[in-house]
Design a protein around this motif. Structure first.
Motif, PDB file in Angstrom:
ATOM      1  N   HIS A 151     113.851  80.131 103.176  1.00 57.53           N
ATOM      2  CA  HIS A 151     113.915  80.252 101.825  1.00 57.53           C
ATOM      3  C   HIS A 151     112.871  79.541 100.999  1.00 57.53           C
ATOM      4  N   ASP A 152     112.700  78.344 101.235  1.00 60.13           N
ATOM      5  CA  ASP A 152     111.716  77.611 100.564  1.00 60.13           C
ATOM      6  C   ASP A 152     110.291  78.028 100.797  1.00 60.13           C
TER       7      ASP A 152
ATOM      8  N   ASP B  18     105.139  81.953 100.018  1.00 60.32           N
ATOM      9  CA  ASP B  18     104.512  82.987 100.583  1.00 60.32           C
ATOM     10  C   ASP B  18     105.299  84.144 101.154  1.00 60.32           C
ATOM     11  N   LYS B  19     105.205  85.178 100.349  1.00 61.13           N
ATOM     12  CA  LYS B  19     106.068  86.421 100.705  1.00 61.13           C
ATOM     13  C   LYS B  19     105.833  87.104 101.942  1.00 61.13           C
ATOM     14  N   THR B  20     104.961  86.669 102.771  1.00 57.16           N
ATOM     15  CA  THR B  20     104.362  87.433 104.029  1.00 57.16           C
ATOM     16  C   THR B  20     105.585  86.657 105.108  1.00 57.16           C
ATOM     17  N   VAL B  21     106.098  85.406 104.859  1.00 55.56           N
ATOM     18  CA  VAL B  21     106.965  84.828 105.889  1.00 55.56           C
ATOM     19  C   VAL B  21     107.906  85.730 106.607  1.00 55.56           C
TER      20      VAL B  21
ATOM     21  N   HIS C 283     101.963  84.509 112.516  1.00 51.87           N
ATOM     22  CA  HIS C 283     101.504  83.154 111.717  1.00 51.87           C
ATOM     23  C   HIS C 283     102.958  82.766 111.209  1.00 51.87           C
ATOM     24  N   ALA C 284     102.913  81.804 110.439  1.00 56.29           N
ATOM     25  CA  ALA C 284     104.098  81.223 109.908  1.00 56.29           C
ATOM     26  C   ALA C 284     104.789  80.298 111.081  1.00 56.29           C
ATOM     27  N   PHE C 285     104.219  79.827 112.107  1.00 58.54           N
ATOM     28  CA  PHE C 285     104.654  78.908 113.012  1.00 58.54           C
ATOM     29  C   PHE C 285     105.390  77.666 112.340  1.00 58.54           C
ATOM     30  N   TYR C 286     104.593  77.126 111.242  1.00 60.47           N
ATOM     31  CA  TYR C 286     104.872  76.061 110.672  1.00 60.47           C
ATOM     32  C   TYR C 286     106.191  76.128 110.011  1.00 60.47           C
ATOM     33  N   VAL C 287     106.729  76.973 109.937  1.00 62.99           N
ATOM     34  CA  VAL C 287     108.183  77.305 109.242  1.00 62.99           C
ATOM     35  C   VAL C 287     109.277  76.898 110.302  1.00 62.99           C
ATOM     36  N   ILE C 288     108.936  77.338 111.556  1.00 64.44           N
ATOM     37  CA  ILE C 288     109.851  77.136 112.856  1.00 64.44           C
ATOM     38  C   ILE C 288     109.763  75.393 112.929  1.00 64.44           C
TER      39      ILE C 288
ATOM     40  N   SER D 180     106.814  99.397 100.109  1.00 62.35           N
ATOM     41  CA  SER D 180     107.991  98.090  99.871  1.00 62.35           C
ATOM     42  C   SER D 180     107.920  97.287 100.965  1.00 62.35           C
ATOM     43  N   SER D 181     106.776  96.678 101.110  1.00 65.30           N
ATOM     44  CA  SER D 181     106.627  96.031 102.451  1.00 65.30           C
ATOM     45  C   SER D 181     107.203  94.348 102.601  1.00 65.30           C
ATOM     46  N   THR D 182     107.826  94.170 101.332  1.00 61.76           N
ATOM     47  CA  THR D 182     108.541  92.837 101.337  1.00 61.76           C
ATOM     48  C   THR D 182     110.177  93.237 101.091  1.00 61.76           C
ATOM     49  N   THR D 183     110.391  94.471 101.098  1.00 64.18           N
ATOM     50  CA  THR D 183     111.775  94.760 101.093  1.00 64.18           C
ATOM     51  C   THR D 183     112.104  95.527 102.256  1.00 64.18           C
ATOM     52  N   PHE D 184     113.393  94.994 102.744  1.00 65.50           N
ATOM     53  CA  PHE D 184     114.044  95.542 104.036  1.00 65.50           C
ATOM     54  C   PHE D 184     114.982  96.746 103.795  1.00 65.50           C
TER      55      PHE D 184
END
Length: 317
Positions: free
Chosen positions: A45-46, A51-54, A96-101, A244-248
């Motif tokens: 969430h944080d 970053d909306k691409t996460v 990308h976004a390996f840092y989140v894990i 709507s690429s940030t909405t599932f």
């Protein structure tokens, strides 16, 4: 550690299924680390708030992990010496976004050291990414172990965006996934961004007869050619998977029917009666798509994986 805001968990489809891999269970961390899912959810969430691409990145990372050696966190390992790991294979260089894990792993280790695998953390994070994007919530089966092997060369086993329906069916069936799983999981393409390299085969020198794939809507093909004007030249250019690429949502399936999706593999879903009927079903019912997606994610994420619980997701113990 703060908990996931309750509002984000409301009005979501919650699914559980009784058949699981024998090594996984719903309550694996019930006593050993009961806070783990809340901890991971807060980290995701944080990161997403910054970053909306996460969410798209984490969902794709989980797919790419599970399709090579099962869901074992092997996509998280770093290359060592001259031995390139999966994350450095051609299909994974845009991950990308390996840092989140890594951040989630550190937060979990601070509370439950040596208990929770990186593979489970990635599975939780992928689910949380879908929830944050407005998609369904499902119970994640738990108890995966982390793998000790990660080879870049094995990323050639990943389904290609240029695959036809026969190639897609073979790729999914080798992993115990059905045609319905194929169509449902393809709906993950509702999130994110694609570089020109993944769809340029459709807009430049398509075949000996057509420069552009004739299954593409002409106006859409023209817009793609403006974004990617010369084959192999616009390496960093690209476009969102859908508007709507940030909405599932189920926009992806509507775009297939409009001949306005990016990949050959997307359009291939219209080439058999079974997959075509599912595309129509999901295009007309977001609820049906969400239910099928959650079911197929549980099935895919239950593919067996590794042997240990890593202390650091980037390196074997």
């Amino acid at each position: 550690m703060a908990f996931m805001p309750v509002a984000l968990l409301c009005s979501l489809t919650i699914l559980s299924f009784s058949s699981l891999s024998s090594s996984l269970s719903w309550n694996y961390y019930y006593k050993s680390c009961p806070q783990v899912e809340s901890i991971v959810a807060q980290v995701v969430h944080d990161a997403t708030s910054r970053d909306k691409t996460v969410p798209a990145a984490l969902l794709r990372m989980h797919f790419h992990d599970c399709f090579i050696r099962g869901c074992d966190g092997s996509v998280l390992l770093e290359s060592k010496g001259g031995k390139k790991a999966e994350k450095d294979g051609p299909p994974n260089r845009s991950l990308h976004a390996f840092y989140v894990i890594e951040s989630a792993k550190r937060a979990v280790e601070a509370v439950c050291p040596g208990i929770v695998s990186c593979a489970d953390i990635l599975a939780f994070a992928a689910r949380d990414s879908v929830v944050l994007s407005g998609g369904p919530r499902w119970d994640v089966p738990k108890g995966r172990k982390d793998g000790r092997t990660s080879r870049a060369i094995e990323t050639t086993q990943l389904p290609s965006p240029a695959f036809n329906i026969s190639q897609l069916q073979k790729s999914f069936s080798l992993r115990g996934l059905s045609m319905e799983d194929l169509v449902a999981l393809s709906g993950g393409h509702t999130l994110g961004f694609s570089h020109c390299s993944s769809y340029q085969n459709r807009i430049h020198n398509f075949n000996s007869t057509h420069d552009v794939d004739p299954t593409l809507r002409r106006s859409f093909a023209s817009s793609l050619k403006n974004i990617c004007p010369v084959k192999n030249k616009a390496k960093n250019a690209g476009t969102t998977m859908d508007p709507s690429s940030t909405t599932f949502d189920n926009t992806y399936y509507k775009l297939i029917l409009q001949r306005k999706t990016l990949f050959s593999s997307d359009q291939a879903l219209l080439t058999t009666p079974k997959t075509k009927s599912l595309v129509y079903k999901f295009a007309t019912s977001k609820k049906a798509f969400h239910t099928a997606f959650a079911k197929s994610m549980i099935k895919m994420s239950s593919i067996n994986g590794g042997q240990e619980v890593r202390k650091d997701c980037r390196f074997v113990n």
